[in-house]
Write an enzyme that holds these catalytic residues in place. Structure first.
Site, PDB file in Angstrom:
ATOM      1  N   HIS A   1      -1.442  10.950  -1.228  1.00  0.00           N
ATOM      2  CA  HIS A   1      -0.899  10.079  -2.265  1.00  0.00           C
ATOM      3  C   HIS A   1      -0.419  10.722  -3.829  1.00  0.00           C
ATOM      4  O   HIS A   1      -0.504  11.869  -3.814  1.00  0.00           O
ATOM      5  CB  HIS A   1      -2.190   9.184  -2.613  1.00  0.00           C
ATOM      6  CG  HIS A   1      -2.492   8.291  -1.460  1.00  0.00           C
ATOM      7  ND1 HIS A   1      -3.884   7.782  -1.731  1.00  0.00           N
ATOM      8  CD2 HIS A   1      -2.063   8.077  -0.379  1.00  0.00           C
ATOM      9  CE1 HIS A   1      -4.034   7.170  -0.844  1.00  0.00           C
ATOM     10  NE2 HIS A   1      -3.035   7.216   0.189  1.00  0.00           N
TER      11      HIS A   1
ATOM     12  N   PHE B   1      -4.875  -8.991  15.625  1.00  0.00           N
ATOM     13  CA  PHE B   1      -3.610  -8.999  16.584  1.00  0.00           C
ATOM     14  C   PHE B   1      -3.535  -7.665  17.317  1.00  0.00           C
ATOM     15  O   PHE B   1      -2.817  -7.308  18.221  1.00  0.00           O
ATOM     16  CB  PHE B   1      -2.351  -9.358  15.949  1.00  0.00           C
ATOM     17  CG  PHE B   1      -2.325 -10.838  15.380  1.00  0.00           C
ATOM     18  CD1 PHE B   1      -2.430 -11.871  16.195  1.00  0.00           C
ATOM     19  CD2 PHE B   1      -2.560 -11.000  13.878  1.00  0.00           C
ATOM     20  CE1 PHE B   1      -2.547 -13.196  15.667  1.00  0.00           C
ATOM     21  CE2 PHE B   1      -2.829 -12.187  13.497  1.00  0.00           C
ATOM     22  CZ  PHE B   1      -2.776 -13.320  14.266  1.00  0.00           C
TER      23      PHE B   1
ATOM     24  N   HIS C   1       2.212   8.670   5.188  1.00  0.00           N
ATOM     25  CA  HIS C   1       1.251   9.611   5.307  1.00  0.00           C
ATOM     26  C   HIS C   1       1.572  10.473   6.561  1.00  0.00           C
ATOM     27  O   HIS C   1       1.034  12.017   6.739  1.00  0.00           O
ATOM     28  CB  HIS C   1      -0.144   8.878   5.942  1.00  0.00           C
ATOM     29  CG  HIS C   1      -1.075   8.649   4.625  1.00  0.00           C
ATOM     30  ND1 HIS C   1      -1.371   9.493   3.760  1.00  0.00           N
ATOM     31  CD2 HIS C   1      -1.861   7.497   4.194  1.00  0.00           C
ATOM     32  CE1 HIS C   1      -2.040   9.202   2.817  1.00  0.00           C
ATOM     33  NE2 HIS C   1      -2.322   7.889   3.255  1.00  0.00           N
TER      34      HIS C   1
ATOM     35  N   SER D   1      -8.132  -1.713   1.660  1.00  0.00           N
ATOM     36  CA  SER D   1      -7.651  -2.676   0.739  1.00  0.00           C
ATOM     37  C   SER D   1      -8.189  -4.106   1.059  1.00  0.00           C
ATOM     38  O   SER D   1      -8.776  -4.780   0.006  1.00  0.00           O
ATOM     39  CB  SER D   1      -5.814  -2.779   0.890  1.00  0.00           C
ATOM     40  OG  SER D   1      -5.717  -1.427   0.633  1.00  0.00           O
TER      41      SER D   1
ATOM     42  N   GLU E   1      -1.354  -7.789   2.082  1.00  0.00           N
ATOM     43  CA  GLU E   1      -1.316  -6.467   2.160  1.00  0.00           C
ATOM     44  C   GLU E   1      -0.056  -6.049   3.194  1.00  0.00           C
ATOM     45  O   GLU E   1      -0.447  -6.403   4.204  1.00  0.00           O
ATOM     46  CB  GLU E   1      -2.481  -5.545   2.503  1.00  0.00           C
ATOM     47  CG  GLU E   1      -2.093  -4.049   2.203  1.00  0.00           C
ATOM     48  CD  GLU E   1      -3.122  -3.205   2.831  1.00  0.00           C
ATOM     49  OE1 GLU E   1      -3.436  -2.003   2.397  1.00  0.00           O
ATOM     50  OE2 GLU E   1      -4.076  -3.750   3.901  1.00  0.00           O
TER      51      GLU E   1
ATOM     52  N   ASP F   1       0.795  -1.225  -0.064  1.00  0.00           N
ATOM     53  CA  ASP F   1       0.147   0.015   0.038  1.00  0.00           C
ATOM     54  C   ASP F   1       0.862   1.273   0.179  1.00  0.00           C
ATOM     55  O   ASP F   1       1.849   1.495   0.914  1.00  0.00           O
ATOM     56  CB  ASP F   1      -0.968   0.192   1.208  1.00  0.00           C
ATOM     57  CG  ASP F   1      -2.120   1.031   0.876  1.00  0.00           C
ATOM     58  OD1 ASP F   1      -1.824   2.067   0.871  1.00  0.00           O
ATOM     59  OD2 ASP F   1      -3.504   0.583   1.296  1.00  0.00           O
TER      60      ASP F   1
ATOM     61  N   SER G   1      -7.091   4.141  -1.474  1.00  0.00           N
ATOM     62  CA  SER G   1      -6.935   2.702  -1.422  1.00  0.00           C
ATOM     63  C   SER G   1      -8.142   2.133  -1.569  1.00  0.00           C
ATOM     64  O   SER G   1      -8.103   0.743  -1.636  1.00  0.00           O
ATOM     65  CB  SER G   1      -6.331   2.264  -0.077  1.00  0.00           C
ATOM     66  OG  SER G   1      -4.991   2.831   0.245  1.00  0.00           O
TER      67      SER G   1
ATOM     68  N   ASP H   1      -1.243   0.060  -4.794  1.00  0.00           N
ATOM     69  CA  ASP H   1      -2.499   0.677  -5.247  1.00  0.00           C
ATOM     70  C   ASP H   1      -2.227   1.924  -5.720  1.00  0.00           C
ATOM     71  O   ASP H   1      -3.031   2.358  -6.613  1.00  0.00           O
ATOM     72  CB  ASP H   1      -3.495   0.596  -4.039  1.00  0.00           C
ATOM     73  CG  ASP H   1      -2.746   1.056  -2.657  1.00  0.00           C
ATOM     74  OD1 ASP H   1      -1.412   1.318  -2.739  1.00  0.00           O
ATOM     75  OD2 ASP H   1      -3.360   1.340  -1.659  1.00  0.00           O
TER      76      ASP H   1
END
Length: 545
Positions: free
Chosen positions: A499, A329, A383, A212, A374, A103, A147, A420
């Protein structure tokens, strides 16, 4: 870079004072390309003298001495040409297909990760795949994609609108009713695989309800509707709009997925009634439901459904006794690998460990499988302008790909690696060979070092620009410059770095990998994978039965 940004801002301000406005009488070409003074040396201007600290010495590589010779480069080129000439197209039917999605893994990110992992000349595992192509990532309504619309493209074969998932472009973002029309729904390659008798699964380092991974199973008008609370916050009724977590439990596709591993427990628990297994905090839901418990009960009688939330339990799962596996998790995204290592978070599995367990389970189906993997936190690091996180996550992503390629034969397993979308991150300056990718590349005309890595935008702006003084800050004076979460410079401040809109690379190995060369629309990717595996309703490599 941020320092560079400060310089650019100052210079721009000075120019605006000297030339307050441009009128029709101005020669625009001269404004953009002013006459150079007679003593101007263009070559020196574009290739400035390197400061003493940056003068390249002996290249720091395993082939340092050889790289200074003519023979080394000629022999290297000859070996590459011979390798290309020896390539043979593999036209076997792909029993298994594994799609790896980095990603936000731009081409510059791959290059920086290569330097970080071992050197400029050392390829990442997937860079050694025999076939490479380029994918166009735009959404139907946006030049620069997110995404969600990209997941719809590379998993379902149809482009959609920005921030929508699993629906066509007739569905506007945040429209409460449009996605209820099932004729707008797009089906994923995971569903195509299961319809053909194969198994399918998801592995991600993000929430399993994030944009995603949800492209494998969800149909929704807004990517943030991961739970019922956020559906309500946007003025829609949870009785009419099924949130993404609910679709994972009760939707058409997700209940059939053999393996789902990632993060995101909070989207499945109520904020008032339930407590997280690890943190003791409530979830994000507001409907009183505990969807993990509902998932455990949702299978037919006798089906062995297993839920795990820590690494030790994941490692203990028996692939031959597990019909369905759901692992989450973290309450939100899985932790960054650097945090896992440096904070001794031993119960957090690596991406490679999740891929290994998922493929163990999926391999029990003699018909084969489709697995979507992913590396989602590459994007998150970028970001926040936290390049160390992003680049380290890219290296971990490459390790998982290497594991899979070694585990399965190229004769019957197609592996496709792509991204992506891109990011606004830049790899620039004139750093010496072998120099720390996270360090300065040189010194600006203001006498202040600038970084090899910088961003066009993001909150790193504030770290590297002193707005009061109108100058750049000196990174060499920053005590936290070596921290994992150190923000790298950005040209202008925005809440989240954006992005990028340029094409991204696609790497392929295995049956029909040669199809993935050239330049094509992102939505073509699942159709090529389906062709290789003889699944779906489109073109197939094998004759119809």
């Amino acid at each position: 870079m941020y320092r560079t940004v400060g310089i650019v801002l100052i210079v721009t301000l000075a120019l605006s004072v000297a030339h307050p406005s441009l009128s029709d009488e101005n020669d625009n070409d001269k404004v953009q390309h002013p006459r150079l003074p007679d003593d101007y040396d263009s070559d020196k201007r574009h290739h400035p003298r390197l400061p003493d600290e940056n003068k390249p010495g002996l290249p720091k590589s395993k082939n340092a001495e050889q790289e200074q010779t003519i023979e080394y480069w000629r022999n290297q080129a000859k070996a590459t040409v011979e390798k290309l000439l020896a390539k043979k197209e593999n036209t076997n039917v792909a029993k298994n297909v594994i799609m790896f999605l980095g990603d936000g893994m731009s081409i510059s990110t791959v290059a920086m990760a290569r330097v970080y992992a071992g050197g400029e000349e050392k390829p990442l595992s997937f860079e050694e795949f025999p076939y490479v192509g380029m994918s166009k990532t735009y959404c139907v309504n946006y030049q620069v994609a997110d995404s969600a619309c990209t997941a719809t493209a590379y998993l379902t074969g149809v482009k959609g609108n920005y921030e929508t998932i699993g629906v066509n472009a007739h569905v506007p973002v945040r429209d409460c009713n449009a996605a209820r029309n099932r004729t707008t729904h797009t089906s994923s390659i995971g569903q195509w695989a299961m319809d053909a008798g194969k198994d399918a699964g998801i592995v991600t380092t993000t929430r399993v309800t994030h944009a995603s991974p949800s492209g494998m199973y969800a149909h929704i008008a807004f990517r943030d509707w991961e739970d019922d609370y956020w559906v309500q916050m946007d003025g829609c009724s949870p009785n009419e709009v099924d949130d993404i977590a609910e679709q994972l439990v009760y939707g058409e596709t997700a209940p059939r997925l053999r393996v789902i591993l990632g993060g995101g427990r909070r989207e499945f628990m109520d904020r008032e009634i339930h407590q997280d297994y690890e943190t003791g905090r409530g979830g994000y839901r507001s409907d009183g439901r505990h969807l993990i418990n509902e998932w455990l009960k949702n299978g037919p009688v006798g089906q062995n459904r297993t839920f795990v939330w820590k690494r030790s339990d994941l490692m203990a799962v028996d692939p031959h006794r597990t019909d369905r596996l759901l692992g989450m998790f973290e309450p939100s995204h899985c932790v960054y690998n650097l945090d896992r290592v440096h904070k001794n978070l031993d119960e957090e599995p690596t991406l490679s460990e999740m891929v290994d367990k998922a493929t163990d389970i999926l391999s029990t189906n003699p018909e084969g499988f489709f697995l979507f993997v992913e590396g989602g936190r590459i994007d998150h690091g970028h970001h926040d302008n936290q390049a160390r996180y992003a680049i380290d996550e890219t290296v971990e992503f490459a390790k998982a790909i290497e594991l899979a390629r070694k585990k399965f034969s190229e004769e019957d397993t197609l592996i496709v690696v792509t991204s992506d979308h891109s990011h606004s991150v830049s790899f620039s300056g004139y750093p010496s060979r072998g120099q720390d990718i996270f360090g300065p590349a040189g010194t600006g005309k203001d006498g202040i070092p600038y970084m090899t890595i910088s961003y066009a935008n993001g909150l790193g702006f504030y770290k590297h620009v002193d707005e009061a003084k109108g100058t750049r800050a000196n990174v060499r004076e920053m005590e936290d410059a070596g921290a994992d979460n150190f923000p790298f410079p950005a040209m202008l401040p925005v809440e989240l770095e954006t992005h990028g809109g340029e094409d991204v690379a696609v790497y392929a190995s295995g049956p029909w990998a040669h199809l993935f060369t050239g330049s094509y629309e992102q939505n073509v990717i699942p159709h090529m994978m389906a062709y290789a595996a003889c699944i779906g309703n489109g073109l197939k490599a094998c004759p119809e039965n």
